[in-house]
Design an enzyme around this catalytic site. Sequence first.
Site, short mmCIF file in Angstrom:
data_model
loop_
_atom_site.label_atom_id
_atom_site.label_comp_id
_atom_site.label_asym_id
_atom_site.label_seq_id
_atom_site.Cartn_x
_atom_site.Cartn_y
_atom_site.Cartn_z
CG HIS A 84 -7.25 49.20 15.18
ND1 HIS A 84 -7.41 47.91 15.60
CD2 HIS A 84 -8.18 49.39 14.20
CE1 HIS A 84 -8.38 47.32 14.91
NE2 HIS A 84 -8.86 48.21 14.04
CG ASN A 122 -8.96 47.44 18.85
OD1 ASN A 122 -8.25 48.21 19.48
ND2 ASN A 122 -8.63 46.18 18.63
CE LYS A 141 10.61 27.85 34.32
NZ LYS A 141 12.00 28.09 33.87
CD GLU A 180 -7.99 40.02 21.51
OE1 GLU A 180 -9.15 39.63 21.32
OE2 GLU A 180 -7.20 40.29 20.58
CG ASP A 184 -8.90 36.87 24.87
OD1 ASP A 184 -8.15 36.94 23.89
OD2 ASP A 184 -10.05 37.34 24.92
#
Length: 574
Positions: free
Chosen positions: A451, A446, A488, A481, A438
Amino acid sequence: MSRLKNISIWLIWLSIFPTSMTYLYFAIEPNFTGYWVDIIAFAIIMCAVAYFPIQVGSITIFFINGVSFAVFLYFGLFAEIVLTQLALISLLIKIKLKKSEFYRIATNSTMLFLTSIFAAVVYYALGGTHGVLSLNTLDQIIPLVGYIVGSIVVNQVLLALIDIYVKGNKFTGIPSSLLVDSLVTAMIFPIGLILYILYLEIGLSAIFIVGFPAILLSVVISTYHKGQQINKYLHDTSNIGHELSKKLNVKDVLDTFVEKVHALIPMSYIYVYDITNSSRSMNMIRYVSDDETQHLQDISLEYGEGFAGQIYKEEIPKMLVKRSQLGKIENSEIPEEVNSAIGVPIMRKNLVVGVLVIASKRKYAYEKYHLMLLEILGNFLSVAIENARHYQSEKNKSQCDRLTGLYNYRYFTEHLESYAFDLQEKELDEELSIILFDLDSFKELNDTYGHEAGNEVLIELARRIEAFVGEQGLVARYGGEEFTVLIKGYKHHEAVDWAELLRAKIAQEPFKVTNHMLDHQDPIKIYVTASIGVATYPDHCETPDELIRQADRSMYVGAKRNGKNRVASAEEAI
């Protein structure tokens, strides 16, 4: 064919044909006084019949064998050879040999000559004569049978030798065409006998009574066979359309199209151009050549440039069957060795969106029905591409995030569930790791820059993650966000190290932003950091579908609460 082999074929012809014909003329001393009109009439019929050969597979049926048989029986070997050679010239004019195929003149002339000689030798050896024959005794019938059998056998032997020497093929035994050739001969030679008998009875009129029907029969059967061939083409074309309709992406559509068309229509090259109408530019998107070693660089053409450009400009199909026609095109993209080409516009909603071109090294390689088939195929291609693009567009809408182009949360979770189920069904154990991160303080970004600036950062971040992950994992936008990566086959500590490299790549390289709310209009650089959580199956959960929850928990508990801009393992959150 090599130049040396070409020369050797002509030397063989020169050593056999002119000298043998000279010898035969002086040895036989043919005298056609009073029969010149008849000889000319026979020659006209044979040339006319030869001009309409009937091609069935690899077998060419000539009714000249029947007519030449009648000539042989009445006028003898020399007349039969001369008229057969004249008929060969008529055939070669019809098929329009290109320069590289001129050797076929020598091979066919030699083959017909030797066939005539050996069949005649068998005929004479069995007691055959010329002139007026009653054909009602065994002594006269046996030579006829010998002539027919000898003609078939010698013809097949010579065809095999030509196949071995000229084409370089290996001898594999008696060819299957022998039976077909025998049946065809059994059908044709009786016509020659009928012609011979009628000629004895009514003279010159018999040549036209039998000859004209033979010509008409050749024309009718040839036309019928061509019609059958066109019907087969249309059927195959329809099958190609059905095959294309099953393809769900443009690449598969194009790959299938060029493969099927290359097998359907004789060609040396095939080109598919895509058109950008706003700039009137053409880009080659597919190319196939018979010469697999030949690699062609991408071709870009302007409106009206080259052969394909003319089709784009004029919006009509074109067929050129001679090099002289192709040579008149300025800035032509067609190779020098090409002698025939067909091009058709690919239309969509009355607008040219592409051009399809096929080309052959042969002169007169194409006929009008080839152009018709290519137009139909072009329409199929246009519809198939449009359907594939529509399908891909709808698929992207349901699976991909519109802003970043990454997979969305729905697709990511479905993929994880499906993969987990597959592992369970196969009773396999495989380590799966989820890296969930995050962006830190994104709301402040922003609020400060707007934005639009935030969206620029998200788009650039998605590009960086994809470039970093490559084929090693699956990347998705988790929401807002937040982003997630599935990898794997990594041990948990390897996945953590891998996530640390990703964190550093995000933090160390600034993001260039142009759409911001600052007073000046110059681009600015913004540094962004991310908090990352890592969880691995089966280390931190019993089933793979629990991975997202464990990674999310480790990100908030282990990374966000401990200062941000760091990587936290699920083990820290336990």
